[in-house]
Every structure is written in C-alpha cells, then in structure tokens.
Design a protein around this motif. Structure first.
Motif, PDB file in Angstrom:
ATOM      1  N   ALA A 128     -20.606  -8.619  -3.884  1.00 18.27           N
ATOM      2  CA  ALA A 128     -20.219  -7.281  -3.432  1.00 18.27           C
ATOM      3  C   ALA A 128     -19.338  -6.544  -4.427  1.00 18.27           C
ATOM      4  N   ASP A 129     -18.574  -7.290  -5.240  1.00 16.34           N
ATOM      5  CA  ASP A 129     -17.664  -6.602  -6.153  1.00 16.34           C
ATOM      6  C   ASP A 129     -18.377  -5.969  -7.338  1.00 16.34           C
ATOM      7  N   ILE A 130     -19.645  -6.376  -7.619  1.00 19.93           N
ATOM      8  CA  ILE A 130     -20.394  -5.778  -8.730  1.00 19.93           C
ATOM      9  C   ILE A 130     -21.712  -5.159  -8.270  1.00 19.93           C
ATOM     10  N   ALA A 131     -22.051  -5.323  -7.008  1.00 16.52           N
ATOM     11  CA  ALA A 131     -23.326  -4.812  -6.502  1.00 16.52           C
ATOM     12  C   ALA A 131     -23.251  -3.310  -6.249  1.00 16.52           C
ATOM     13  N   ILE A 132     -24.428  -2.688  -6.107  1.00 17.77           N
ATOM     14  CA  ILE A 132     -24.516  -1.338  -5.558  1.00 17.77           C
ATOM     15  C   ILE A 132     -24.401  -1.486  -4.044  1.00 17.77           C
ATOM     16  N   ASN A 133     -23.283  -1.066  -3.507  1.00 18.11           N
ATOM     17  CA  ASN A 133     -23.032  -1.248  -2.073  1.00 18.11           C
ATOM     18  C   ASN A 133     -23.328   0.022  -1.298  1.00 18.11           C
ATOM     19  N   LEU A 134     -23.978  -0.139  -0.160  1.00 17.90           N
ATOM     20  CA  LEU A 134     -24.084   0.925   0.828  1.00 17.90           C
ATOM     21  C   LEU A 134     -23.166   0.540   1.979  1.00 17.90           C
ATOM     22  N   VAL A 135     -22.273   1.445   2.347  1.00 25.79           N
ATOM     23  CA  VAL A 135     -21.236   1.138   3.339  1.00 25.79           C
ATOM     24  C   VAL A 135     -21.278   2.179   4.444  1.00 25.79           C
ATOM     25  N   MET A 179     -28.450  -5.616  11.012  1.00 26.23           N
ATOM     26  CA  MET A 179     -28.102  -4.197  11.039  1.00 26.23           C
ATOM     27  C   MET A 179     -27.978  -3.619   9.634  1.00 26.23           C
ATOM     28  N   SER A 180     -27.452  -4.416   8.676  1.00 33.58           N
ATOM     29  CA  SER A 180     -27.234  -3.886   7.331  1.00 33.58           C
ATOM     30  C   SER A 180     -28.530  -3.482   6.641  1.00 33.58           C
ATOM     31  N   VAL A 181     -29.665  -4.040   7.079  1.00 32.71           N
ATOM     32  CA  VAL A 181     -30.937  -3.677   6.460  1.00 32.71           C
ATOM     33  C   VAL A 181     -31.293  -2.224   6.733  1.00 32.71           C
ATOM     34  N   LEU A 182     -30.715  -1.651   7.783  1.00 33.02           N
ATOM     35  CA  LEU A 182     -31.013  -0.258   8.117  1.00 33.02           C
ATOM     36  C   LEU A 182     -30.376   0.719   7.135  1.00 33.02           C
ATOM     37  N   LEU A 183     -29.311   0.320   6.456  1.00 36.29           N
ATOM     38  CA  LEU A 183     -28.633   1.236   5.548  1.00 36.29           C
ATOM     39  C   LEU A 183     -29.539   1.674   4.394  1.00 36.29           C
ATOM     40  N   PRO A 184     -30.167   0.752   3.649  1.00 38.97           N
ATOM     41  CA  PRO A 184     -31.101   1.226   2.615  1.00 38.97           C
ATOM     42  C   PRO A 184     -32.316   1.942   3.187  1.00 38.97           C
ATOM     43  N   LEU A 185     -32.721   1.593   4.408  1.00 39.77           N
ATOM     44  CA  LEU A 185     -33.864   2.278   5.026  1.00 39.77           C
ATOM     45  C   LEU A 185     -33.576   3.751   5.268  1.00 39.77           C
ATOM     46  N   ALA A 186     -32.309   4.087   5.573  1.00 41.32           N
ATOM     47  CA  ALA A 186     -31.955   5.489   5.803  1.00 41.32           C
ATOM     48  C   ALA A 186     -32.209   6.336   4.559  1.00 41.32           C
ATOM     49  N   ILE A 187     -32.181   5.707   3.382  1.00 39.54           N
ATOM     50  CA  ILE A 187     -32.471   6.413   2.130  1.00 39.54           C
ATOM     51  C   ILE A 187     -33.929   6.245   1.729  1.00 39.54           C
ATOM     52  N   ALA A 188     -34.462   5.048   1.939  1.00 39.33           N
ATOM     53  CA  ALA A 188     -35.825   4.752   1.485  1.00 39.33           C
ATOM     54  C   ALA A 188     -36.872   5.524   2.276  1.00 39.33           C
ATOM     55  N   VAL A 189     -36.659   5.677   3.584  1.00 35.79           N
ATOM     56  CA  VAL A 189     -37.678   6.343   4.413  1.00 35.79           C
ATOM     57  C   VAL A 189     -37.939   7.779   3.961  1.00 35.79           C
ATOM     58  N   PRO A 190     -36.923   8.630   3.777  1.00 38.23           N
ATOM     59  CA  PRO A 190     -37.234   9.982   3.287  1.00 38.23           C
ATOM     60  C   PRO A 190     -37.797   9.997   1.870  1.00 38.23           C
TER      61      PRO A 190
END
Length: 493
Positions: free
Chosen positions: A66-73, A1-12
């Motif tokens: 996660a503490d240093i990554a660019i997180n999408l939540v 499911m978490s793979v969908l979070l960057p897709l919500a930005i990448a697709v547009p």
C-alpha cells in the motif's frame, strides 16, 4: 467491497470505448451510455453503504504494498461525493438525451461524457496526489470536448479561455506535486501528514499555497474565478448543468482533503478572507447580469464561498456543515440549470429581456424554478437554509463576526437576484404563441427533460426532509476527514 472502487472508474471508461465502437448508431450509443452511467451510480451507492457500515475501503492496484501502490481510497466523504455526483451525472445524461439532435457532432457526446464520469470518480477516489492530478486532467480533457461540442464561435472563444486557464492550473498543480515529492519522498496521502509535519514552516507554507492556487482555480474562488462566468454560459445547457453542479465541487473536495489531511490549521485566516471575497464578488456579479445562465454562473462562485468559509473555520462541526452544504448544493445548482435549459429550448433565449410570462404559461415550470431558487437563497424550510445555518452558527461560535455578516448579506442578495429572474422570466405578460402551443404546455413538449428536472428538484426536497440522518452522516464523514490517523490506519494498517 474494495473491488468496487476500481469498477467505479473502469465501467465508464469501458462505456466510453464501447460508445466509440458504436459511433455509427446513435441508439446503441445512448443505450451503452445510460447503462454505464446507471451501473456507476449503483456501484457508488453500494460503496457508500459499505463504507458507512464497515469503515474506509482501500484498493491497492496490482496487489502492490500500500505504501508504493496506486491506491483508491473511499472514506465516508469520498463515498458521499461519489454517490451524489454519479447520480447527477446519470440524471443530466437522461436530460441531454431528451434534448439531443442527430447533428454530426453529437456522436462524440457520449464517449466524452463517459470519460468525464471516470475522471470525476477517479478524482474522488485518488489516494495520492499524482493520481489526483491525473484524474483532474482526464475530466478536464473531457470537459474541453463537451464545452466546444457544437463548435460555434462563442463556444470556441470561451473554450479557449477555459483551456488556457486550466492548463495554467495543471502546471501549478503538477509543480506543487513534484515539489512535495522532492521534499517528502512520497505522494501517498496516508504518509504525507507525518512527513510534511517534519518540514520547516516556510516550506510547508509554500507547498500549501501552490496546492491552494491550483485547486482554487478549479473551484473558482476569488481571485481565480474569471474563467467561469464566460465559459459555462457558452456550453449547451446539459453540459452547463454538469459543470455547474460538479466540476467546481471537485476543486472544493480537493481543498477540503488537503487542508484537513495534509495541512491542518494552515492558512485559515487567508482562506477566510478568500471565502468572504468569493461570496461577495460572486453575488454582486450575479445581480449585475441580465442573462439567466450568467446569473446562475456567478452564483456558483458565490456559493463556493460558503464552502471555503467552512474549510477556513475548521474543526469537525464546520467541516460537517460544509459537507452537508456540498451535498445540498450539487442537486440544487444542477436543477436550476436544467430549468434554464427547458426555458431556452422553449423560447430560444435565456436573456431576461426576451423572456416573460412563463409562470402563466406553465405553473409547474415556475414551481420547478422556485424550489431550488429558494434553497439557493437559504430560505426555510429548504436544504440551503439548513446548510447555511450550520456554517453561520459555527462562525458565530468562533466569533468570526465579519464573515458571518457577509454570509447573511450575501444570502439576502442571492434572494434578490433569484427574484430578478422570477420577475424577468416568469412574471409579466406571456410571449405571443399559438393556441396549440398554449394547450400543449411547456413541460409536455419536453417530457424526458421535464421528468428529469422534476426528479432532481424532488431530490433537493428529500435532502431537506431527511436532513437529520444526512447531517449525522456528514458528521461521521467530517470525523474521518479531520483525523489523519483514521486515514493512515485504513491505508497502511
């Protein structure tokens, strides 16, 4: 499911790139744009269902810790805002296609619109303050282009004001972000609550005020709202509809997120005063106007006051009422601007003195206006009544009598200004027209715009019909938002 979070930005963003490559073909641009917006909406719905079932989803870019990554939540609140926003963005895109001409400048509409979608999605999913700033800038740059797309003098003047004030907002925000990093050593919103709590009270207060100024300017709260009623009416109607329904809500979303997660129970009295003044000044400005777009633009300000009131009251009950109110307000305000766009396209004006008798010319158009207008005013049984009642009830429970009185008075004045539009534009004798125009009808001449508007109005009714399940979802979202431990555990297990 978490793979969908960057897709919500990448697709547009991919849609924007493809639209630029297809800039010589308007048809191809439209196909790409609709496909990207529809895919983003479908991804958002999938995220919403998954988050409600399984809990908060996190995507750490590059597989960094996660503490240093660019997180999408995506918690329930973010997923809900993502879903309603992407749905409205798709609807307004279809509406705009029914209005668009083959003007040379229109070829830039679709790339800019897709970038706007990416910016909105990124702002809702950002898991740290710096990337929240970045996505704010992305959507603001796209909005600059859309606001001035037609290039007339009024748009350039309004766009200049819009740009200048939002550059100030960006400067304040990035300054606040830099100072928070200097004080805490992190911008990760899962780590910030504990580290901010260790700072001296004066430092925390100053940092909180910087973020409130930045996000308050974006949300158009008192006294930072002067840019909105000048900028939004100058934009084309589809652009005004997107701006009215969504952009200020991104600012409100950021206020809710930071006030509940990073600065709980801070500046609540100040926020309550701001809420009351925002409501009152906004509705008084609306009553004083004689142009539909300007009336509706001032009502954006007024209704933001109710949302800030919920934030100021605090607690799960008030935040859940605020979330439900935002869910209701986005399609309601969007639909009112869509109706205004149909009227302006048919009559060539949105000034009340130049438009009259629309109810006799088109009963369905009058109904499409009345439903969201009554909901905006908070009349039962529409969704606005349910949202306002929930916020006012919480105000009564907390014995905040003056803000409750202001909220009720503003609701009555909102009804007065909606009746002003009704009597000016829909009542009276119809403007002279040909027999053929009379038989064809306003909505039939603009089938795609009319169908989209009817669909958005129907959505406002569905929110009222399914208010029970939606409000229970809002309560679950509020529980997530008001408990920093839930957010921290999801991001930093």
């Amino acid at each position: 499911m978490s793979v969908l979070l960057p897709l919500a930005i990448a697709v547009p963003l991919i849609g924007a790139a493809l639209s630029l490559l297809a800039i010589g073909s308007r048809t191809m641009q439209r196909v790409i744009s609709v496909a990207a917006a529809a895919a983003t909406a479908a991804i958002s719905v999938t995220i919403l269902i998954g988050v409600d079932r399984d809990g908060t989803e996190v995507a750490a870019m590059g597989d960094w810790p996660a503490d240093i990554a660019i997180n999408l939540v995506a918690d329930r609140f973010a997923a809900l805002m993502l879903t309603i926003s992407s749905t409205m963005l798709l609807a307004v895109l279809l509406y705009a296609m029914g209005q668009q001409t083959d003007d040379e400048r229109s070829r830039w509409y679709h790339p800019a619109y897709q970038v706007l979608i990416a910016g909105v999605c990124g702002a809702f999913l950002a898991g740290d303050l710096f990337n929240l700033f970045v996505w704010f800038e992305v959507l603001l740059i796209a909005s600059y282009v859309l606001l001035t797309l037609e290039g007339n003098d009024g748009q350039i003047r309004s766009g200049t004001t819009y740009v200048v004030l939002n550059v100030i907002e960006s400067f304040v925000l990035v300054t606040g972000v830099a100072l928070i990093f200097a004080a805490t050593g992190t911008l990760n919103m899962a780590q910030l609550p504990e580290r901010l709590a260790e700072l001296p009270d004066g430092v925390r207060l100053g940092l909180n005020l910087l973020l409130l100024i930045a996000f308050g300017l974006k949300a158009a709260v008192f006294p930072l709202f002067s840019w909105l009623p000048d900028s939004y009416p100058a934009a084309p109607s589809p652009v005004s509809a997107v701006f009215a329904g969504l952009l200020t809500k991104v600012g409100v979303y950021a206020i809710i997120r930071t006030q509940t997660l990073l600065f709980p129970d801070t500046n609540r009295e100040l926020l309550l005063v701001i809420a009351g003044l925002t409501m009152v000044i906004g509705v008084l400005g609306a009553i004083a106007q004689s142009d539909m777009k300007r009336i509706l633009s001032f009502h954006i300000i007024s209704q933001i006051g109710y949302m800030i009131m919920g934030v100021a009251l605090g607690g799960v009950a008030a935040i859940s009422a605020t979330i439900f109110y935002m869910l209701h307000h986005i399609p309601v305000k969007t639909s009112l601007f869509l109706v205004e766009g149909i009227i302006e396209r048919e009559t060539g004006s949105s000034t009340l003195g130049r438009v009259s008798g629309l109810a006799r010319r088109s009963g369905p158009l009058a109904l499409l206006f009345l439903i969201p207008a009554f909901s905006l005013a908070g009349l039962p049984p529409f969704s606005g009544f349910l949202g306002k009642t929930a916020i006012v009830t919480e105000g009564l429970d907390q014995r905040s009598w003056w803000i409750v009185a202001a909220a009720i008075a503003v609701s009555l004045m909102t009804l007065v200004s909606m009746l002003k539009i009704w009597s000016g534009a829909f009542w009276g004798d119809p403007e002279p027209m040909s027999v053929d125009a009379h038989h064809e009808g306003i909505l039939r001449k603009q089938p795609l715009m009319s169908a989209v508007t009817a669909g958005v109005v129907a959505l406002t009714l569905l929110i009222a019909v399914f208010a029970g399940p939606l409000y229970r979802f809002s309560e679950r979202a509020a529980n997530d938002v008001t408990d920093p431990a839930v957010y921290r555990t999801a991001v930093l297990p």
